[in-house]
Design an enzyme around this catalytic site. Sequence first.
Site, PDB file in Angstrom:
ATOM      1  N   GLY A 167      -1.665   1.904  22.460  1.00  0.00           N
ATOM      2  CA  GLY A 167      -2.665   2.807  22.559  1.00  0.00           C
ATOM      3  C   GLY A 167      -2.205   4.284  22.538  1.00  0.00           C
ATOM      4  O   GLY A 167      -3.126   5.012  22.657  1.00  0.00           O
ATOM      5  N   LYS A 185       1.663   3.381  -3.329  1.00  0.00           N
ATOM      6  CA  LYS A 185       1.398   4.868  -3.202  1.00  0.00           C
ATOM      7  C   LYS A 185       2.095   5.699  -3.828  1.00  0.00           C
ATOM      8  O   LYS A 185       2.258   6.759  -4.511  1.00  0.00           O
ATOM      9  CB  LYS A 185       0.520   5.149  -2.122  1.00  0.00           C
ATOM     10  CG  LYS A 185      -0.824   4.707  -1.751  1.00  0.00           C
ATOM     11  CD  LYS A 185      -2.105   5.370  -2.862  1.00  0.00           C
ATOM     12  CE  LYS A 185      -3.284   4.754  -2.434  1.00  0.00           C
ATOM     13  NZ  LYS A 185      -4.614   5.305  -3.037  1.00  0.00           N
ATOM     14  N   TYR A 208       0.792  -1.116  -0.072  1.00  0.00           N
ATOM     15  CA  TYR A 208      -0.052   0.038  -0.133  1.00  0.00           C
ATOM     16  C   TYR A 208       0.987   1.299   0.149  1.00  0.00           C
ATOM     17  O   TYR A 208       0.775   1.942  -1.054  1.00  0.00           O
ATOM     18  CB  TYR A 208      -0.729  -0.126   1.358  1.00  0.00           C
ATOM     19  CG  TYR A 208      -1.818   1.205   1.236  1.00  0.00           C
ATOM     20  CD1 TYR A 208      -2.927   1.185   0.445  1.00  0.00           C
ATOM     21  CD2 TYR A 208      -1.656   2.239   2.132  1.00  0.00           C
ATOM     22  CE1 TYR A 208      -3.809   2.165   0.566  1.00  0.00           C
ATOM     23  CE2 TYR A 208      -2.620   3.232   2.176  1.00  0.00           C
ATOM     24  CZ  TYR A 208      -3.754   3.301   1.316  1.00  0.00           C
ATOM     25  OH  TYR A 208      -4.703   4.268   1.433  1.00  0.00           O
TER      26      TYR A 208
HETATM   27  N1  LIG Z   1     -10.308   6.622   3.988  1.00  0.00           N
HETATM   28  C1  LIG Z   1      -8.920   7.080   4.351  1.00  0.00           C
HETATM   29  O1  LIG Z   1      -8.654   7.253   5.573  1.00  0.00           O
HETATM   30  C2  LIG Z   1      -8.056   7.128   3.505  1.00  0.00           C
HETATM   31  C3  LIG Z   1      -6.770   7.847   3.926  1.00  0.00           C
HETATM   32  C4  LIG Z   1      -5.902   7.777   2.773  1.00  0.00           C
HETATM   33  C5  LIG Z   1      -5.923   7.690   1.385  1.00  0.00           C
HETATM   34  N2  LIG Z   1      -7.118   6.904   1.133  1.00  0.00           N
HETATM   35  C6  LIG Z   1      -7.561   6.814  -0.346  1.00  0.00           C
HETATM   36  O2  LIG Z   1      -8.500   7.106  -0.948  1.00  0.00           O
HETATM   37  C7  LIG Z   1      -9.157   6.276  -1.644  1.00  0.00           C
HETATM   38  C8  LIG Z   1     -10.278   5.699  -1.412  1.00  0.00           C
HETATM   39  O3  LIG Z   1     -10.273   5.417   0.029  1.00  0.00           O
HETATM   40  P1  LIG Z   1     -11.850   4.753   0.966  1.00  0.00           P
HETATM   41  O4  LIG Z   1     -11.592   4.732   2.201  1.00  0.00           O
HETATM   42  O5  LIG Z   1     -12.877   5.350   0.188  1.00  0.00           O
HETATM   43  O6  LIG Z   1     -11.534   3.212   0.570  1.00  0.00           O
HETATM   44  P2  LIG Z   1     -12.712   2.171   0.089  1.00  0.00           P
HETATM   45  O7  LIG Z   1     -11.953   0.944  -0.020  1.00  0.00           O
HETATM   46  O8  LIG Z   1     -13.924   2.324   0.629  1.00  0.00           O
HETATM   47  O9  LIG Z   1     -12.915   2.481  -1.663  1.00  0.00           O
HETATM   48  C9  LIG Z   1     -11.948   2.015  -2.619  1.00  0.00           C
HETATM   49  C10 LIG Z   1     -12.648   1.683  -3.705  1.00  0.00           C
HETATM   50  O10 LIG Z   1     -11.890   1.193  -4.701  1.00  0.00           O
HETATM   51  C11 LIG Z   1     -12.462   0.030  -5.324  1.00  0.00           C
HETATM   52  N3  LIG Z   1     -11.259  -0.878  -5.836  1.00  0.00           N
HETATM   53  C12 LIG Z   1     -10.316  -1.360  -5.318  1.00  0.00           C
HETATM   54  N4  LIG Z   1      -9.497  -1.974  -6.233  1.00  0.00           N
HETATM   55  C13 LIG Z   1      -9.901  -1.627  -7.252  1.00  0.00           C
HETATM   56  C14 LIG Z   1      -9.401  -1.976  -8.792  1.00  0.00           C
HETATM   57  N5  LIG Z   1      -8.273  -2.765  -8.661  1.00  0.00           N
HETATM   58  N6  LIG Z   1     -10.300  -1.464  -9.610  1.00  0.00           N
HETATM   59  C15 LIG Z   1     -11.431  -0.857  -9.606  1.00  0.00           C
HETATM   60  N7  LIG Z   1     -11.781  -0.566  -8.045  1.00  0.00           N
HETATM   61  C16 LIG Z   1     -11.140  -0.866  -7.083  1.00  0.00           C
HETATM   62  C17 LIG Z   1     -13.102  -0.548  -4.078  1.00  0.00           C
HETATM   63  O11 LIG Z   1     -14.098  -1.716  -4.678  1.00  0.00           O
HETATM   64  C18 LIG Z   1     -13.784   0.361  -3.584  1.00  0.00           C
HETATM   65  O12 LIG Z   1     -15.110   0.664  -3.934  1.00  0.00           O
HETATM   66  C19 LIG Z   1      -7.946   5.168  -1.847  1.00  0.00           C
HETATM   67  O13 LIG Z   1      -7.350   5.249  -2.803  1.00  0.00           O
HETATM   68  C20 LIG Z   1      -7.043   5.398  -0.562  1.00  0.00           C
HETATM   69  O14 LIG Z   1      -5.873   4.841  -0.629  1.00  0.00           O
HETATM   70  C21 LIG Z   1      -8.144   6.991   2.133  1.00  0.00           C
HETATM   71  O1  LIG Z   2      -4.792   7.827   6.660  1.00  0.00           O
HETATM   72  C1  LIG Z   2      -3.989   7.434   5.848  1.00  0.00           C
HETATM   73  O2  LIG Z   2      -3.149   7.721   5.273  1.00  0.00           O
HETATM   74  C2  LIG Z   2      -4.188   5.605   5.959  1.00  0.00           C
HETATM   75  O3  LIG Z   2      -4.839   5.642   7.140  1.00  0.00           O
HETATM   76  C3  LIG Z   2      -5.624   4.226   7.433  1.00  0.00           C
HETATM   77  O4  LIG Z   2      -4.505   3.593   8.116  1.00  0.00           O
HETATM   78  P1  LIG Z   2      -3.995   3.189   9.606  1.00  0.00           P
HETATM   79  O5  LIG Z   2      -3.946   4.747  10.135  1.00  0.00           O
HETATM   80  O6  LIG Z   2      -3.430   2.232  10.062  1.00  0.00           O
HETATM   81  O7  LIG Z   2      -5.890   2.913   9.983  1.00  0.00           O
HETATM   82  P2  LIG Z   2      -6.621   2.167  10.843  1.00  0.00           P
HETATM   83  O8  LIG Z   2      -6.436   0.920  10.668  1.00  0.00           O
HETATM   84  O9  LIG Z   2      -7.929   2.853  11.298  1.00  0.00           O
HETATM   85  O10 LIG Z   2      -5.693   2.084  12.418  1.00  0.00           O
HETATM   86  C4  LIG Z   2      -5.388   3.440  13.193  1.00  0.00           C
HETATM   87  C5  LIG Z   2      -4.865   3.104  14.384  1.00  0.00           C
HETATM   88  O11 LIG Z   2      -5.956   2.427  15.171  1.00  0.00           O
HETATM   89  C6  LIG Z   2      -5.465   1.371  15.553  1.00  0.00           C
HETATM   90  N1  LIG Z   2      -6.660   0.293  15.834  1.00  0.00           N
HETATM   91  C7  LIG Z   2      -7.143  -0.348  14.750  1.00  0.00           C
HETATM   92  C8  LIG Z   2      -8.189  -0.893  14.814  1.00  0.00           C
HETATM   93  C9  LIG Z   2      -8.849  -1.274  16.141  1.00  0.00           C
HETATM   94  O12 LIG Z   2      -9.844  -2.051  16.237  1.00  0.00           O
HETATM   95  N2  LIG Z   2      -8.261  -0.719  17.238  1.00  0.00           N
HETATM   96  C10 LIG Z   2      -7.142   0.009  17.015  1.00  0.00           C
HETATM   97  O13 LIG Z   2      -6.406   0.479  18.187  1.00  0.00           O
HETATM   98  C11 LIG Z   2      -4.353   0.764  14.982  1.00  0.00           C
HETATM   99  O14 LIG Z   2      -3.580   0.121  15.573  1.00  0.00           O
HETATM  100  C12 LIG Z   2      -3.639   1.902  14.193  1.00  0.00           C
HETATM  101  O15 LIG Z   2      -2.678   2.688  15.158  1.00  0.00           O
HETATM  102  C13 LIG Z   2      -6.217   4.096   6.413  1.00  0.00           C
HETATM  103  O16 LIG Z   2      -6.522   2.778   6.488  1.00  0.00           O
HETATM  104  C14 LIG Z   2      -5.282   3.903   4.990  1.00  0.00           C
HETATM  105  O17 LIG Z   2      -5.905   3.497   3.908  1.00  0.00           O
HETATM  106  C15 LIG Z   2      -4.954   5.311   4.962  1.00  0.00           C
HETATM  107  O18 LIG Z   2      -4.114   5.402   3.721  1.00  0.00           O
END
Ligand SMILES: NC(=O)c1ccc[n+]([C@@H]2O[C@H](COP(=O)([O-])OP(=O)(O)OC[C@H]3O[C@@H](n4cnc5c(N)ncnc54)[C@H](O)[C@@H]3O)[C@@H](O)[C@H]2O)c1
Ligand SMILES: O=C(O)[C@H]1O[C@H](OP(=O)(O)OP(=O)(O)OC[C@H]2O[C@@H](n3ccc(=O)[nH]c3=O)[C@H](O)[C@@H]2O)[C@H](O)[C@@H](O)[C@@H]1O
Length: 360
Positions: free
Chosen positions: A250, A192, A188
């Site tokens: 935590g 990216k 991931y």
């Molecule tokens: N939500 C966050 O906190 C967060 C943080 C940083 C970056 N992002 C980025 O933002 C974007 C959207 O995140 P989200 O939270 O909505 O996630 P999400 O998992 O809800 O949405 C991702 C979407 O992409 C689709 N997808 C995955 N692989 C695919 C492929 N190969 N072809 C076509 N579609 C595909 C999935 O079906 C889904 O609809 C992602 O690129 C993610 O990396 C999200």
């Molecule tokens: O913002 C981002 O750039 C990234 O943040 C998240 O990754 P992460 O921060 O690891 O997200 P979580 O899985 O929500 O974890 C956040 C923190 O919560 C903790 N956690 C997670 C789940 C849980 O049940 N309890 C808990 O304490 C994890 O250890 C971690 O420290 C997103 O899932 C990524 O897609 C995104 O790109």
Amino acid sequence: MRGGGGGTGGAYKYGSDLGGLSTSPRRPPPTPSPIRFSKFFQANMRILVTGGAGFIGSHLVDKLMENEKNEVIVADNFFTGSKDNLKKWIGHPRFELIRHDVTEPLLVEVDQIYHLACPASPIFYKHNPVKTIKTNVIGTLNMLGLAKRVGARILLTSTSEVYGDPLEHPQTEAYWGNVNPIGVRSCYDEGKRVAETLMFDYHRQHGIEIRIARIFNTYGPRMNIDDGRVVSNFIAQAIRGEALTVQKPGTQTRSFCYVADMVNGLMKLMNGDNTGPINIGNPGEFTMLELAENVKELINPEVTVTMTENTPDDPRQRKPDITKAKEVLDWEPKVVLRDGLVLMEDDFRERLAVPKKTKA
Ligand SMILES: NC(=O)c1ccc[n+]([C@@H]2O[C@H](COP(=O)([O-])OP(=O)(O)OC[C@H]3O[C@@H](n4cnc5c(N)ncnc54)[C@H](O)[C@@H]3O)[C@@H](O)[C@H]2O)c1
Ligand SMILES: O=C(O)[C@H]1O[C@H](OP(=O)(O)OP(=O)(O)OC[C@H]2O[C@@H](n3ccc(=O)[nH]c3=O)[C@H](O)[C@@H]2O)[C@H](O)[C@@H](O)[C@@H]1O
């Protein structure tokens, strides 16, 4: 009409903020289809959203569809997304949903591409890491190829994970990160990083108009209930009356941005004239224990908090420096965590069919 807001594509700075590095493209950007300039054909802006059936993508689609001059095409393979998130638009004449995997080329005629397709929750992106890296690398390459052919502007949703386990705090866009290239999260975060590289190489080599958003943890209604990310886990657990699972120690921190703020920031970036990368996130920083306490207090004071094992390479701290977003996009988040959690609670209660207890 070019890819930019207002349809002129006018003022546009190449790599305007790369610390003085020259990023001038070798060639001018490709020209869109002649029909876009036709005097007699009032063309709408055609916008592709990859990953538009997911959490952030579907909120973005809602906002884009509010503008009657937009036609929206969603391409999604439904790995983590669902048609349900888009049900109100299915059948709408300005909307089209295509089941498509971005690791395969896509032929559509569009002006802008919001490229979001990629699983975002760690449990999903680690499930099939080879597919995740293909999605980031081949998927982005395909969308850049499409942008090049049709002369579209393309925005990549990158991530704060490009900073890895950051040694600088808060993180500015100038920080190059501290990323494990061979760890379980690398599919991931390194994926990216390569996607960002591809964006800039297409920009420099082919003149493609690019935008890169570095998104920090975003939450809100419509997250998958079993998504595995911390906010959705805690809210679902609190509503079900289960213990909140805080992963050790935590004290690790995250900064949580409400989805409506995020969508607003992404659209400002797309329609502005700065390539990015730009951090988009909420600088309010919380430990996971603090987050659990907030969820407990707001949603269910009776639940307990339990400590569980963490996963490898979990970043210890994360907080965006959003000076650049404020200056360049005139953007900053509006929704504070406690308000956003309540908005999310309503949606989760409805989907879990657990109404709020009314006081006797
Ligand atoms: N939500 C966050 O906190 C967060 C943080 C940083 C970056 N992002 C980025 O933002 C974007 C959207 O995140 P989200 O939270 O909505 O996630 P999400 O998992 O809800 O949405 C991702 C979407 O992409 C689709 N997808 C995955 N692989 C695919 C492929 N190969 N072809 C076509 N579609 C595909 C999935 O079906 C889904 O609809 C992602 O690129 C993610 O990396 C999200
Ligand atoms: O913002 C981002 O750039 C990234 O943040 C998240 O990754 P992460 O921060 O690891 O997200 P979580 O899985 O929500 O974890 C956040 C923190 O919560 C903790 N956690 C997670 C789940 C849980 O049940 N309890 C808990 O304490 C994890 O250890 C971690 O420290 C997103 O899932 C990524 O897609 C995104 O790109």
